[in-house]
Design a protein around this motif. Structure first.
Motif, PDB file in Angstrom:
ATOM      1  N   MET A  18       0.817  -1.187   0.000  1.00 41.89           N
ATOM      2  CA  MET A  18       0.000   0.000   0.000  1.00 41.89           C
ATOM      3  C   MET A  18       0.865   1.257   0.000  1.00 41.89           C
ATOM      4  O   MET A  18       0.611   2.186  -0.757  1.00 41.89           O
ATOM      5  CB  MET A  18      -0.927   0.005   1.205  1.00 41.89           C
ATOM      6  N   PHE A  19       1.912   1.270   0.833  1.00 40.29           N
ATOM      7  CA  PHE A  19       2.774   2.450   0.893  1.00 40.29           C
ATOM      8  C   PHE A  19       3.591   2.609  -0.384  1.00 40.29           C
ATOM      9  O   PHE A  19       3.888   3.730  -0.794  1.00 40.29           O
ATOM     10  CB  PHE A  19       3.693   2.386   2.112  1.00 40.29           C
ATOM     11  N   LYS A  20       3.937   1.494  -1.036  1.00 40.99           N
ATOM     12  CA  LYS A  20       4.662   1.582  -2.300  1.00 40.99           C
ATOM     13  C   LYS A  20       3.807   2.262  -3.369  1.00 40.99           C
ATOM     14  O   LYS A  20       4.286   3.082  -4.138  1.00 40.99           O
ATOM     15  CB  LYS A  20       5.069   0.193  -2.797  1.00 40.99           C
ATOM     16  N   LYS A  21       2.530   1.904  -3.398  1.00 36.05           N
ATOM     17  CA  LYS A  21       1.615   2.473  -4.383  1.00 36.05           C
ATOM     18  C   LYS A  21       1.447   3.978  -4.156  1.00 36.05           C
ATOM     19  O   LYS A  21       1.459   4.768  -5.100  1.00 36.05           O
ATOM     20  CB  LYS A  21       0.273   1.758  -4.304  1.00 36.05           C
ATOM     21  N   ILE A  22       1.289   4.361  -2.902  1.00 40.67           N
ATOM     22  CA  ILE A  22       1.145   5.784  -2.568  1.00 40.67           C
ATOM     23  C   ILE A  22       2.437   6.533  -2.893  1.00 40.67           C
ATOM     24  O   ILE A  22       2.411   7.639  -3.437  1.00 40.67           O
ATOM     25  CB  ILE A  22       0.758   5.961  -1.084  1.00 40.67           C
ATOM     26  N   GLY A  23       3.579   5.928  -2.572  1.00 41.52           N
ATOM     27  CA  GLY A  23       4.863   6.563  -2.846  1.00 41.52           C
ATOM     28  C   GLY A  23       5.088   6.773  -4.336  1.00 41.52           C
ATOM     29  O   GLY A  23       5.561   7.827  -4.754  1.00 41.52           O
ATOM     30  N   LYS A  24       4.713   5.782  -5.143  1.00 41.24           N
ATOM     31  CA  LYS A  24       4.875   5.919  -6.593  1.00 41.24           C
ATOM     32  C   LYS A  24       3.987   7.022  -7.145  1.00 41.24           C
ATOM     33  O   LYS A  24       4.408   7.800  -7.992  1.00 41.24           O
ATOM     34  CB  LYS A  24       4.561   4.593  -7.288  1.00 41.24           C
ATOM     35  N   SER A  25       2.768   7.093  -6.670  1.00 37.17           N
ATOM     36  CA  SER A  25       1.874   8.123  -7.174  1.00 37.17           C
ATOM     37  C   SER A  25       2.319   9.516  -6.731  1.00 37.17           C
ATOM     38  O   SER A  25       2.187  10.481  -7.489  1.00 37.17           O
ATOM     39  CB  SER A  25       0.433   7.853  -6.757  1.00 37.17           C
ATOM     40  N   LEU A  26       2.840   9.614  -5.525  1.00 37.60           N
ATOM     41  CA  LEU A  26       3.357  10.913  -5.062  1.00 37.60           C
ATOM     42  C   LEU A  26       4.572  11.338  -5.878  1.00 37.60           C
ATOM     43  O   LEU A  26       4.695  12.510  -6.252  1.00 37.60           O
ATOM     44  CB  LEU A  26       3.715  10.852  -3.578  1.00 37.60           C
ATOM     45  N   LEU A  27       5.469  10.401  -6.174  1.00 42.92           N
ATOM     46  CA  LEU A  27       6.641  10.730  -6.980  1.00 42.92           C
ATOM     47  C   LEU A  27       6.251  11.112  -8.402  1.00 42.92           C
ATOM     48  O   LEU A  27       6.818  12.036  -8.985  1.00 42.92           O
ATOM     49  CB  LEU A  27       7.623   9.563  -6.993  1.00 42.92           C
ATOM     50  N   ALA A  28       5.273  10.424  -8.959  1.00 45.22           N
ATOM     51  CA  ALA A  28       4.804  10.764 -10.303  1.00 45.22           C
ATOM     52  C   ALA A  28       4.174  12.152 -10.323  1.00 45.22           C
ATOM     53  O   ALA A  28       4.406  12.937 -11.246  1.00 45.22           O
ATOM     54  CB  ALA A  28       3.811   9.717 -10.784  1.00 45.22           C
ATOM     55  N   SER A  29       3.403  12.465  -9.303  1.00 43.75           N
ATOM     56  CA  SER A  29       2.794  13.795  -9.215  1.00 43.75           C
ATOM     57  C   SER A  29       3.849  14.878  -9.040  1.00 43.75           C
ATOM     58  O   SER A  29       3.769  15.937  -9.666  1.00 43.75           O
ATOM     59  CB  SER A  29       1.818  13.857  -8.047  1.00 43.75           C
ATOM     60  N   LEU A  30       4.828  14.611  -8.213  1.00 47.93           N
ATOM     61  CA  LEU A  30       5.907  15.570  -7.999  1.00 47.93           C
ATOM     62  C   LEU A  30       6.694  15.805  -9.284  1.00 47.93           C
ATOM     63  O   LEU A  30       7.028  16.946  -9.618  1.00 47.93           O
ATOM     64  CB  LEU A  30       6.836  15.071  -6.884  1.00 47.93           C
ATOM     65  N   ALA A  31       6.954  14.743 -10.033  1.00 49.70           N
ATOM     66  CA  ALA A  31       7.666  14.881 -11.304  1.00 49.70           C
ATOM     67  C   ALA A  31       6.858  15.714 -12.292  1.00 49.70           C
ATOM     68  O   ALA A  31       7.417  16.552 -13.015  1.00 49.70           O
ATOM     69  CB  ALA A  31       7.967  13.510 -11.877  1.00 49.70           C
ATOM     70  N   SER A  32       5.558  15.523 -12.325  1.00 43.19           N
ATOM     71  CA  SER A  32       4.701  16.309 -13.220  1.00 43.19           C
ATOM     72  C   SER A  32       4.709  17.784 -12.844  1.00 43.19           C
ATOM     73  O   SER A  32       4.796  18.657 -13.715  1.00 43.19           O
ATOM     74  CB  SER A  32       3.272  15.781 -13.169  1.00 43.19           C
ATOM     75  N   VAL A  33       4.627  18.066 -11.568  1.00 46.51           N
ATOM     76  CA  VAL A  33       4.634  19.464 -11.112  1.00 46.51           C
ATOM     77  C   VAL A  33       5.980  20.119 -11.411  1.00 46.51           C
ATOM     78  O   VAL A  33       6.027  21.260 -11.885  1.00 46.51           O
ATOM     79  CB  VAL A  33       4.304  19.544  -9.602  1.00 46.51           C
ATOM     80  N   ILE A  34       7.065  19.415 -11.176  1.00 44.93           N
ATOM     81  CA  ILE A  34       8.398  19.964 -11.454  1.00 44.93           C
ATOM     82  C   ILE A  34       8.557  20.239 -12.944  1.00 44.93           C
ATOM     83  O   ILE A  34       9.104  21.276 -13.347  1.00 44.93           O
ATOM     84  CB  ILE A  34       9.494  19.019 -10.929  1.00 44.93           C
ATOM     85  N   THR A  35       8.074  19.334 -13.793  1.00 46.66           N
ATOM     86  CA  THR A  35       8.151  19.538 -15.237  1.00 46.66           C
ATOM     87  C   THR A  35       7.332  20.750 -15.656  1.00 46.66           C
ATOM     88  O   THR A  35       7.783  21.562 -16.469  1.00 46.66           O
ATOM     89  CB  THR A  35       7.654  18.282 -15.973  1.00 46.66           C
ATOM     90  N   LEU A  36       6.150  20.894 -15.112  1.00 47.85           N
ATOM     91  CA  LEU A  36       5.309  22.047 -15.428  1.00 47.85           C
ATOM     92  C   LEU A  36       5.980  23.351 -15.017  1.00 47.85           C
ATOM     93  O   LEU A  36       5.993  24.322 -15.773  1.00 47.85           O
ATOM     94  CB  LEU A  36       3.953  21.907 -14.734  1.00 47.85           C
TER      95      LEU A  36
END
Length: 48
Positions: A1-19
């Motif tokens: 469960m924590f792996k799934k949340i961590g992956k989604s948080l990292l993906a969101s952070l990468a999207s925000v940084i790219t934007l």
């Protein structure tokens, strides 16, 4: 469960940084507005 949340948080952070990166670079780069003329050889190829 924590792996799934961590992956989604990292993906969101990468999207925000790219934007943020694209937003910060776009106004400073006037070269993106430059559009060179099409060479005559390319014009001949495109009309065929």
């Amino acid at each position: 469960m924590f792996k799934k949340i961590g992956k989604s948080l990292l993906a969101s952070l990468a999207s925000v940084i790219t934007l943020v990166a694209f937003t910060g670079v776009s106004p400073a780069s006037i070269w993106i507005l430059y559009e060179p003329d099409m060479p005559d050889a390319l014009k001949k190829l495109s009309t065929r």
